[in-house]
Design a protein around this motif. Structure first.
Motif, PDB file in Angstrom:
ATOM      1  N   THR A   1       0.833  -1.205   0.000  1.00 39.68           N
ATOM      2  CA  THR A   1       0.000   0.000   0.000  1.00 39.68           C
ATOM      3  C   THR A   1       0.864   1.250   0.000  1.00 39.68           C
ATOM      4  N   SER A   2       1.914   1.265   0.809  1.00 42.86           N
ATOM      5  CA  SER A   2       2.815   2.414   0.851  1.00 42.86           C
ATOM      6  C   SER A   2       3.538   2.595  -0.471  1.00 42.86           C
TER       7      SER A   2
ATOM      8  N   ASN B   1       2.479   5.714  -7.659  1.00 46.62           N
ATOM      9  CA  ASN B   1       1.472   6.458  -8.425  1.00 46.62           C
ATOM     10  C   ASN B   1       1.764   7.949  -8.408  1.00 46.62           C
ATOM     11  N   GLN B   2       2.233   8.452  -7.270  1.00 49.50           N
ATOM     12  CA  GLN B   2       2.598   9.858  -7.186  1.00 49.50           C
ATOM     13  C   GLN B   2       3.775  10.162  -8.116  1.00 49.50           C
TER      14      GLN B   2
ATOM     15  N   LYS C   1       1.124   3.867  -3.320  1.00 50.42           N
ATOM     16  CA  LYS C   1       0.792   5.288  -3.153  1.00 50.42           C
ATOM     17  C   LYS C   1       1.908   6.172  -3.694  1.00 50.42           C
ATOM     18  N   GLN C   2       3.146   5.843  -3.347  1.00 49.36           N
ATOM     19  CA  GLN C   2       4.257   6.674  -3.797  1.00 49.36           C
ATOM     20  C   GLN C   2       4.584   6.467  -5.265  1.00 49.36           C
TER      21      GLN C   2
END
Length: 318
Positions: free
Chosen positions: A299-300, A306-307, A303-304
């Protein structure tokens, strides 16, 4: 054995300065082994053990301590040495790894030594992939072997390395022309492989190194010779405990480097406790998560990543 362990406050002052304290002990002979004091809750004379039917052969039983029941592993047996013959005459090092508490049965506890991580060296090249060493050092002109406890626990207790379908459902297609990658630094081969398998399930490439110094050198090499590679780097995932340069010091060096200061740094460690969150702020890391939870790590990472895709895509479009 209460005098063996210093107070937590005194020990935590070492972190962030590339220093650590190592508790030395023996198993079935004169060879001394070591474990980072940060992982240790207490050292006690071996209590009465209750055998557990059909348990792993190195689990000598469970102990009842302060209202908790913990497994006690014969650490010598776990790394291929003879079992301890008289457990009641031995000691148990109670530790917390990867959010679990367990005891390691050892023959004798020696003492604590205060060291610089630069004095903790990778194991010899000839040790091989089946070695249980994660590092070595020298004390009083004698070799002290640092055991890869994560490998021991993975073999004895096991660990689920699969990401749940719910998390995997959020994984989008990876565009080949804009494919971020991740730099992973961890001294444990088992831990590196666990992270890699998680990233493989996410279709994310990774560069793996075995300590903080190698990670810093790789980043500096990219900054100088391959800036596009550095630009596409989604994040750095770093263990805290590593030979030569720990994760806290690596993060500090990244933050003080003009070329690297903007990198996203995730500290991923078996060290537990609220202290780590304070250290994250102190050294400037972006995030801290405890090992090893595939969904939490995935999950972490997603998130990064995709950023990073949005940022790289935006700069390319511009």
């Amino acid at each position: 054995m209460s005098t063996v362990l210093a107070s937590v406050d005194q020990r935590t002052q070492l972190a962030g300065h590339n220093r650590l304290e190592v508790l030395m002990f023996t198993l079935d002979g004169r060879q001394r082994f070591g474990i980072n004091v940060f992982k240790i809750q207490e050292v006690i004379q071996c209590p009465a053990l209750t055998e557990v039917p059909q348990s792993h052969r190195v689990v000598r039983g469970v102990a009842h301590l302060r209202g908790k029941t913990i497994p006690v592993l014969d650490l010598g047996m776990a790394i291929g040495r003879p079992p301890l013959q008289e457990p009641r005459e031995a000691f148990v090092i109670v530790t917390e790894f990867n959010r679990s508490t367990q005891g390691f049965l050892v023959r004798m506890v020696d003492r604590i030594v205060n060291m610089n991580w630069e004095q903790i060296l990778p194991p010899p090249n000839g040790a091989g992939k089946d070695s249980y060493l994660t590092a070595v050092t020298r004390v009083d002109d004698e070799l002290v072997e640092i055991i890869d406890v994560e490998k021991v626990l993975a073999e004895v207790i096991g660990m689920d390395e699969n990401i749940s379908e719910e998390v995997l459902a959020g994984v989008g297609a990876v565009e080949h022309e804009c494919r971020p990658h991740i730099l992973v630094a961890d001294d444990s081969m088992v831990a590196r492989n666990q992270i890699k398998r998680t990233l493989d399930q996410l279709n994310i490439d990774a560069t793996l190194v075995s300590d903080g110094r190698k990670a810093l050198e790789q980043l500096q090499q990219w900054a100088e010779h391959d800036p596009d590679r550095l630009r596409d780097l989604a994040m750095v995932i770093s263990d805290v405990e590593m030979p030569e340069m720990d994760g806290y010091t690596l993060t500090t060096r990244i933050r003080t480097s003009p070329e690297l200061a903007g990198l996203y740094v995730l500290l991923h460690t078996s060290l537990s406790g609220v202290f780590n969150h304070a250290m994250v702020e102190k050294v400037g890391a972006d995030e801290f998560i405890a090992k090893f939870k595939p969904d939490l790590l995935a999950t972490s990472v997603l998130k990064q990543v995709n950023q990073t895709r949005q940022e790289v895509g935006g700069s390319t479009a511009g």
